[in-house]
Design a protein around this motif. Sequence first.
Motif, PDB file in Angstrom:
ATOM      1  N   THR A  11       0.835  -1.205   0.000  1.00  0.00           N
ATOM      2  CA  THR A  11       0.000   0.000   0.000  1.00  0.00           C
ATOM      3  C   THR A  11       0.869   1.254   0.000  1.00  0.00           C
ATOM      4  N   ARG A  12       1.902   1.264   0.851  1.00  0.00           N
ATOM      5  CA  ARG A  12       2.793   2.424   0.916  1.00  0.00           C
ATOM      6  C   ARG A  12       3.593   2.587  -0.377  1.00  0.00           C
ATOM      7  N   TYR A  13       3.957   1.477  -1.010  1.00  0.00           N
ATOM      8  CA  TYR A  13       4.681   1.531  -2.285  1.00  0.00           C
ATOM      9  C   TYR A  13       3.796   2.156  -3.367  1.00  0.00           C
ATOM     10  N   ALA A  14       2.535   1.747  -3.432  1.00  0.00           N
ATOM     11  CA  ALA A  14       1.595   2.343  -4.396  1.00  0.00           C
ATOM     12  C   ALA A  14       1.430   3.834  -4.125  1.00  0.00           C
ATOM     13  N   GLN A  15       1.342   4.208  -2.860  1.00  0.00           N
ATOM     14  CA  GLN A  15       1.223   5.620  -2.506  1.00  0.00           C
ATOM     15  C   GLN A  15       2.464   6.402  -2.930  1.00  0.00           C
ATOM     16  N   ALA A  16       3.628   5.769  -2.817  1.00  0.00           N
ATOM     17  CA  ALA A  16       4.863   6.444  -3.241  1.00  0.00           C
ATOM     18  C   ALA A  16       4.821   6.733  -4.740  1.00  0.00           C
ATOM     19  N   ALA A  26      12.080   5.155  -4.866  1.00  0.00           N
ATOM     20  CA  ALA A  26      13.413   4.559  -4.738  1.00  0.00           C
ATOM     21  C   ALA A  26      13.710   4.126  -3.307  1.00  0.00           C
ATOM     22  N   ALA A  27      13.118   4.782  -2.325  1.00  0.00           N
ATOM     23  CA  ALA A  27      13.369   4.455  -0.925  1.00  0.00           C
ATOM     24  C   ALA A  27      12.879   3.060  -0.544  1.00  0.00           C
ATOM     25  N   PHE A  28      12.029   2.457  -1.351  1.00  0.00           N
ATOM     26  CA  PHE A  28      11.549   1.101  -1.090  1.00  0.00           C
ATOM     27  C   PHE A  28      12.557   0.043  -1.529  1.00  0.00           C
ATOM     28  N   PHE A  29      13.613   0.464  -2.197  1.00  0.00           N
ATOM     29  CA  PHE A  29      14.610  -0.452  -2.733  1.00  0.00           C
ATOM     30  C   PHE A  29      15.875  -0.415  -1.891  1.00  0.00           C
ATOM     31  N   GLY A 111      14.953  -5.921   4.451  1.00  0.00           N
ATOM     32  CA  GLY A 111      13.508  -5.861   4.254  1.00  0.00           C
ATOM     33  C   GLY A 111      13.068  -4.978   3.105  1.00  0.00           C
ATOM     34  N   LEU A 112      14.030  -4.370   2.407  1.00  0.00           N
ATOM     35  CA  LEU A 112      13.704  -3.557   1.231  1.00  0.00           C
ATOM     36  C   LEU A 112      13.786  -4.425  -0.020  1.00  0.00           C
ATOM     37  N   VAL A 113      13.261  -3.922  -1.124  1.00  0.00           N
ATOM     38  CA  VAL A 113      13.252  -4.679  -2.373  1.00  0.00           C
ATOM     39  C   VAL A 113      14.678  -4.752  -2.922  1.00  0.00           C
ATOM     40  N   ALA A 114      15.153  -5.971  -3.136  1.00  0.00           N
ATOM     41  CA  ALA A 114      16.469  -6.185  -3.742  1.00  0.00           C
ATOM     42  C   ALA A 114      16.350  -6.190  -5.256  1.00  0.00           C
ATOM     43  N   GLY A 115      15.258  -6.765  -5.751  1.00  0.00           N
ATOM     44  CA  GLY A 115      15.026  -6.816  -7.187  1.00  0.00           C
ATOM     45  C   GLY A 115      13.547  -6.824  -7.488  1.00  0.00           C
ATOM     46  N   SER A 116      13.179  -6.104  -8.531  1.00  0.00           N
ATOM     47  CA  SER A 116      11.794  -6.052  -8.986  1.00  0.00           C
ATOM     48  C   SER A 116      11.765  -6.272 -10.484  1.00  0.00           C
TER      49      SER A 116
END
Length: 134
Positions: A11-16, A26-29, A111-116
């Motif tokens: 949800t927070r990623y979509a909001q970003a 980028a802060a989610f990575f 806990g952040l995204v390493a790869g998407s």
Amino acid sequence: MNPTELSDYGTRYAQAWSSQDPQRVAAFFAEGGSLKVNDDAPAVGRAAITNVAQGFLTAFPDMVVTMDEIVPRADGAVFHWTFTGTNTGPGGRGRRVRFSGHEEWTFAADGLVAGSLGHFDAAEYAHQLEHGVD
């Protein structure tokens, strides 16, 4: 992450993505994380991911990304989303788009995204840029 934490993260990623602030995306990575969109070369590192996000945010100043679903996997999660916006940025044609896709995430130890690995129907996206969506 447990299912509640994962849902909150999505949800927070979509909001970003909807915030018009590419650095929030980028802060989610993780620091050396990567974002690959369809067949494009991966954007590696937060600065490169910021640039990818900025491209979409510039092209669609009113863009909104909503989380449709997030599915946990043994090695991460799959984030399903819907993107809506009007292509009114520089060189835009003023067409409204609405399309869905997903990102396959792996997580780093922090806990952040390493790869998407992001996927959406590029042909449908191109059609909507040309003709809009009802």
